[in-house]
Design a protein around this motif. Structure first.
Motif, mmCIF file in Angstrom:
data_model
loop_
_atom_site.group_PDB
_atom_site.id
_atom_site.type_symbol
_atom_site.label_atom_id
_atom_site.label_comp_id
_atom_site.label_asym_id
_atom_site.label_seq_id
_atom_site.Cartn_x
_atom_site.Cartn_y
_atom_site.Cartn_z
ATOM 1 N N ARG A 121 26.164 47.545 17.973
ATOM 2 C CA ARG A 121 27.488 48.053 17.596
ATOM 3 C C ARG A 121 28.509 46.942 17.784
ATOM 4 O O ARG A 121 28.505 46.271 18.814
ATOM 5 C CB ARG A 121 27.864 49.261 18.445
ATOM 6 N N SER A 122 29.347 46.758 16.776
ATOM 7 C CA SER A 122 30.397 45.734 16.819
ATOM 8 C C SER A 122 29.837 44.356 17.153
ATOM 9 O O SER A 122 30.425 43.605 17.929
ATOM 10 C CB SER A 122 31.501 46.130 17.810
ATOM 11 N N GLY A 123 28.665 44.053 16.603
ATOM 12 C CA GLY A 123 28.088 42.726 16.786
ATOM 13 C C GLY A 123 27.441 42.476 18.130
ATOM 14 O O GLY A 123 27.112 41.336 18.454
ATOM 15 N N LYS A 124 27.238 43.517 18.918
ATOM 16 C CA LYS A 124 26.626 43.367 20.243
ATOM 17 C C LYS A 124 25.448 44.316 20.389
ATOM 18 O O LYS A 124 25.482 45.456 19.914
ATOM 19 C CB LYS A 124 27.640 43.668 21.365
ATOM 20 N N ILE A 125 24.413 43.838 21.074
ATOM 21 C CA ILE A 125 23.257 44.676 21.365
ATOM 22 C C ILE A 125 23.633 45.607 22.510
ATOM 23 O O ILE A 125 23.882 45.152 23.630
ATOM 24 C CB ILE A 125 22.030 43.822 21.738
ATOM 25 N N ARG A 126 23.690 46.879 22.211
ATOM 26 C CA ARG A 126 24.045 47.873 23.237
ATOM 27 C C ARG A 126 22.800 48.372 23.958
ATOM 28 O O ARG A 126 22.803 48.580 25.158
ATOM 29 C CB ARG A 126 24.784 49.043 22.592
ATOM 30 N N VAL A 127 21.723 48.593 23.167
ATOM 31 C CA VAL A 127 20.462 49.087 23.718
ATOM 32 C C VAL A 127 19.338 48.326 23.026
ATOM 33 O O VAL A 127 19.390 48.101 21.816
ATOM 34 C CB VAL A 127 20.288 50.606 23.480
ATOM 35 N N GLN A 128 18.335 47.944 23.800
ATOM 36 C CA GLN A 128 17.151 47.292 23.254
ATOM 37 C C GLN A 128 15.928 47.857 23.945
ATOM 38 O O GLN A 128 15.951 48.118 25.148
ATOM 39 C CB GLN A 128 17.219 45.778 23.485
ATOM 40 N N THR A 129 14.861 48.051 23.185
ATOM 41 C CA THR A 129 13.560 48.363 23.776
ATOM 42 C C THR A 129 12.643 47.188 23.491
ATOM 43 O O THR A 129 12.783 46.513 22.471
ATOM 44 C CB THR A 129 12.940 49.641 23.194
ATOM 45 N N PHE A 130 11.707 46.936 24.395
ATOM 46 C CA PHE A 130 10.806 45.794 24.254
ATOM 47 C C PHE A 130 9.445 46.154 24.827
ATOM 48 O O PHE A 130 9.351 46.727 25.915
ATOM 49 C CB PHE A 130 11.378 44.591 25.015
ATOM 50 N N ALA A 131 8.391 45.811 24.095
ATOM 51 C CA ALA A 131 7.023 45.948 24.598
ATOM 52 C C ALA A 131 6.163 44.901 23.912
ATOM 53 O O ALA A 131 6.407 44.544 22.753
ATOM 54 C CB ALA A 131 6.480 47.342 24.322
ATOM 55 N N MET A 132 5.172 44.395 24.639
ATOM 56 C CA MET A 132 4.270 43.404 24.047
ATOM 57 C C MET A 132 2.877 43.561 24.621
ATOM 58 O O MET A 132 2.688 44.069 25.724
ATOM 59 C CB MET A 132 4.774 41.991 24.281
ATOM 60 N N LEU A 133 1.924 43.102 23.844
ATOM 61 C CA LEU A 133 0.542 43.010 24.250
ATOM 62 C C LEU A 133 0.260 41.556 24.546
ATOM 63 O O LEU A 133 0.468 40.708 23.683
ATOM 64 C CB LEU A 133 -0.374 43.524 23.136
ATOM 65 N N LEU A 134 -0.154 41.257 25.760
ATOM 66 C CA LEU A 134 -0.461 39.876 26.126
ATOM 67 C C LEU A 134 -1.917 39.562 25.850
ATOM 68 O O LEU A 134 -2.785 40.415 26.010
ATOM 69 C CB LEU A 134 -0.181 39.630 27.611
ATOM 70 N N PRO A 177 -1.393 32.075 19.906
ATOM 71 C CA PRO A 177 -2.403 32.951 20.485
ATOM 72 C C PRO A 177 -1.941 33.669 21.753
ATOM 73 O O PRO A 177 -2.715 34.368 22.376
ATOM 74 C CB PRO A 177 -3.539 31.976 20.822
ATOM 75 N N PHE A 178 -0.682 33.537 22.112
ATOM 76 C CA PHE A 178 -0.183 34.055 23.391
ATOM 77 C C PHE A 178 0.121 35.547 23.355
ATOM 78 O O PHE A 178 -0.216 36.276 24.282
ATOM 79 C CB PHE A 178 1.073 33.285 23.811
ATOM 80 N N ILE A 179 0.808 35.980 22.319
ATOM 81 C CA ILE A 179 1.218 37.380 22.178
ATOM 82 C C ILE A 179 0.779 37.847 20.795
ATOM 83 O O ILE A 179 1.388 37.486 19.787
ATOM 84 C CB ILE A 179 2.741 37.541 22.339
ATOM 85 N N PRO A 180 -0.291 38.646 20.726
ATOM 86 C CA PRO A 180 -0.767 39.076 19.416
ATOM 87 C C PRO A 180 0.075 40.183 18.793
ATOM 88 O O PRO A 180 0.027 40.387 17.573
ATOM 89 C CB PRO A 180 -2.192 39.555 19.687
ATOM 90 N N TYR A 181 0.881 40.890 19.611
ATOM 91 C CA TYR A 181 1.673 41.995 19.082
ATOM 92 C C TYR A 181 2.823 42.287 20.037
ATOM 93 O O TYR A 181 2.623 42.408 21.244
ATOM 94 C CB TYR A 181 0.801 43.250 18.942
ATOM 95 N N ALA A 182 4.015 42.415 19.473
ATOM 96 C CA ALA A 182 5.190 42.807 20.258
ATOM 97 C C ALA A 182 6.149 43.554 19.350
ATOM 98 O O ALA A 182 6.133 43.389 18.125
ATOM 99 C CB ALA A 182 5.873 41.585 20.871
ATOM 100 N N THR A 183 6.977 44.374 19.952
ATOM 101 C CA THR A 183 7.935 45.154 19.189
ATOM 102 C C THR A 183 9.236 45.297 19.966
ATOM 103 O O THR A 183 9.235 45.351 21.198
ATOM 104 C CB THR A 183 7.352 46.543 18.832
ATOM 105 N N ASP A 184 10.325 45.301 19.235
ATOM 106 C CA ASP A 184 11.653 45.520 19.802
ATOM 107 C C ASP A 184 12.418 46.474 18.886
ATOM 108 O O ASP A 184 12.270 46.411 17.660
ATOM 109 C CB ASP A 184 12.465 44.222 19.858
#
Length: 114
Positions: free
Chosen positions: A95-108, A83-90
């Protein structure tokens, strides 16, 4: 590693701690958050330390992947940890097995007071 393999590792590493999480990033990776971009391993480390330290212990066990889409080096997920986070997105650019860029947002979920 493929985009999917890196994403799977990243999701599994959340339960293993910050060092495991950081192994998926490069020194110049960028994490975009609602508070602005975070650049580099030190900033990303601080973000995840704060997230993990401020989350109830049950949150990670409640994490459920709702949707996952992968196209080339881009992955998109929708998740929840009710019940902590009803919705989140990333979104990840991997590239080459590494996260170069990430976006993150969540609804608490609002905390009940009384």
């Amino acid at each position: 590693m493929s985009t999917e393999a890196t994403l799977i590792h990243h999701l599994q590493s959340l339960k293993q701690g910050v060092d495991a999480i950081l192994s998926d990033y490069e020194h110049d990776s960028v994490l975009f958050t609602p508070d602005g971009p975070i650049r580099g391993l030190d900033g990303i480390s601080a973000f995840f330390e704060g997230f993990l330290n401020n989350s109830p212990p049950e949150l990670l066990d409640a994490l459920t992947l709702v949707r996952q889409d992968i196209d080339g080096d881009v992955a998109y997920i929708i998740w929840k940890a009710e019940p902590f986070i009803p919705y989140a997105t990333d979104t990840f650019v991997i590239r080459s097995g590494k996260i170069r860029v990430q976006t993150f947002a969540m609804l608490l979920q609002p905390v009940a007071t009384g």
